[in-house]
Design a protein around this motif. Structure first.
Motif, PDB file in Angstrom:
ATOM      1  N   ALA A  28     -14.638  -7.354  13.998  1.00  0.00           N
ATOM      2  CA  ALA A  28     -14.801  -6.156  13.166  1.00  0.00           C
ATOM      3  C   ALA A  28     -13.793  -6.144  12.022  1.00  0.00           C
ATOM      4  N   LEU A  29     -12.566  -6.594  12.283  1.00  0.00           N
ATOM      5  CA  LEU A  29     -11.554  -6.675  11.221  1.00  0.00           C
ATOM      6  C   LEU A  29     -11.975  -7.666  10.139  1.00  0.00           C
ATOM      7  N   VAL A  30     -12.482  -8.805  10.538  1.00  0.00           N
ATOM      8  CA  VAL A  30     -12.923  -9.812   9.570  1.00  0.00           C
ATOM      9  C   VAL A  30     -14.107  -9.274   8.773  1.00  0.00           C
ATOM     10  N   ALA A  31     -15.033  -8.594   9.427  1.00  0.00           N
ATOM     11  CA  ALA A  31     -16.175  -8.008   8.721  1.00  0.00           C
ATOM     12  C   ALA A  31     -15.695  -6.971   7.708  1.00  0.00           C
ATOM     13  N   ARG A  32     -14.721  -6.162   8.091  1.00  0.00           N
ATOM     14  CA  ARG A  32     -14.172  -5.158   7.180  1.00  0.00           C
ATOM     15  C   ARG A  32     -13.544  -5.824   5.960  1.00  0.00           C
ATOM     16  N   LEU A  33     -12.758  -6.865   6.189  1.00  0.00           N
ATOM     17  CA  LEU A  33     -12.123  -7.568   5.080  1.00  0.00           C
ATOM     18  C   LEU A  33     -13.162  -8.256   4.191  1.00  0.00           C
ATOM     19  N   ALA A  34     -14.219  -8.777   4.795  1.00  0.00           N
ATOM     20  CA  ALA A  34     -15.279  -9.424   4.017  1.00  0.00           C
ATOM     21  C   ALA A  34     -15.990  -8.403   3.133  1.00  0.00           C
ATOM     22  N   ASN A  35     -16.153  -7.193   3.637  1.00  0.00           N
ATOM     23  CA  ASN A  35     -16.864  -6.150   2.882  1.00  0.00           C
ATOM     24  C   ASN A  35     -15.986  -5.433   1.869  1.00  0.00           C
ATOM     25  N   LEU A  36     -14.730  -5.153   2.236  1.00  0.00           N
ATOM     26  CA  LEU A  36     -13.877  -4.310   1.402  1.00  0.00           C
ATOM     27  C   LEU A  36     -12.792  -5.062   0.644  1.00  0.00           C
ATOM     28  N   GLY A  37     -12.524  -6.293   1.025  1.00  0.00           N
ATOM     29  CA  GLY A  37     -11.454  -7.043   0.382  1.00  0.00           C
ATOM     30  C   GLY A  37     -10.106  -6.724   1.012  1.00  0.00           C
ATOM     31  N   SER A  38      -9.055  -7.005   0.284  1.00  0.00           N
ATOM     32  CA  SER A  38      -7.686  -6.828   0.758  1.00  0.00           C
ATOM     33  C   SER A  38      -7.449  -5.407   1.254  1.00  0.00           C
ATOM     34  N   GLN A  39      -6.752  -5.299   2.394  1.00  0.00           N
ATOM     35  CA  GLN A  39      -6.493  -3.999   3.013  1.00  0.00           C
ATOM     36  C   GLN A  39      -5.039  -3.908   3.447  1.00  0.00           C
ATOM     37  N   LYS A  40      -4.477  -2.696   3.372  1.00  0.00           N
ATOM     38  CA  LYS A  40      -3.151  -2.454   3.929  1.00  0.00           C
ATOM     39  C   LYS A  40      -3.295  -2.300   5.435  1.00  0.00           C
ATOM     40  N   CYS A  41      -2.371  -2.871   6.184  1.00  0.00           N
ATOM     41  CA  CYS A  41      -2.399  -2.728   7.644  1.00  0.00           C
ATOM     42  C   CYS A  41      -2.409  -1.255   8.050  1.00  0.00           C
ATOM     43  N   ALA A  42      -1.628  -0.440   7.358  1.00  0.00           N
ATOM     44  CA  ALA A  42      -1.544   0.981   7.699  1.00  0.00           C
ATOM     45  C   ALA A  42      -2.904   1.655   7.577  1.00  0.00           C
ATOM     46  N   ASP A  43      -3.689   1.284   6.566  1.00  0.00           N
ATOM     47  CA  ASP A  43      -5.020   1.874   6.402  1.00  0.00           C
ATOM     48  C   ASP A  43      -5.953   1.452   7.528  1.00  0.00           C
ATOM     49  N   ILE A  44      -5.889   0.187   7.903  1.00  0.00           N
ATOM     50  CA  ILE A  44      -6.733  -0.301   8.994  1.00  0.00           C
ATOM     51  C   ILE A  44      -6.295   0.356  10.300  1.00  0.00           C
TER      52      ILE A  44
END
Length: 106
Positions: A28-44
């Protein structure tokens, strides 16, 4: 601050990549990164339904398998999917895994 270690593109292993993706939370984390791009750990972490220390473990597994890169910017940690490296080393694998996951019932 020292950046976390991660394997080079040449050292990526298909067994390690698929092993890391075997966990639903990491997938799910990889799918999120694939869809949204770079993410802050705090946001995830704020969106996740698991404890912060558990998320840290998942981030580490993904980074050590070569799926993600973690960059420290000030007090923030940013996670990026290493899409270009993965597609060059294992063409079509990430797309196949994500397409299969997106079409299966969760």
């Amino acid at each position: 601050m020292k950046q976390p270690s991660q394997p080079s593109a040449a050292d990526l292993s298909l067994v390690d990549v698929l092993g890391a993706l075997a966990d639903p939370t990491r997938l799910a984390l990889v799918a999120r990164l694939a869809n949204l791009g770079s993410q802050k750990c705090a946001d995830i972490n704020n969106d996740a339904e698991v404890h912060k220390s558990t998320m840290s473990h998942h981030y580490r597994v993904l980074r050590q398998a070569g799926l993600t890169t973690t960059t420290i910017r000030g007090r923030e940690r940013w996670i990026d999917l290493r899409r270009a490296d993965l597609d060059e080393r294992f063409p079509g694998v990430i797309d196949s895994v994500l397409n299969s996951w997106n079409t299966s019932p969760q």
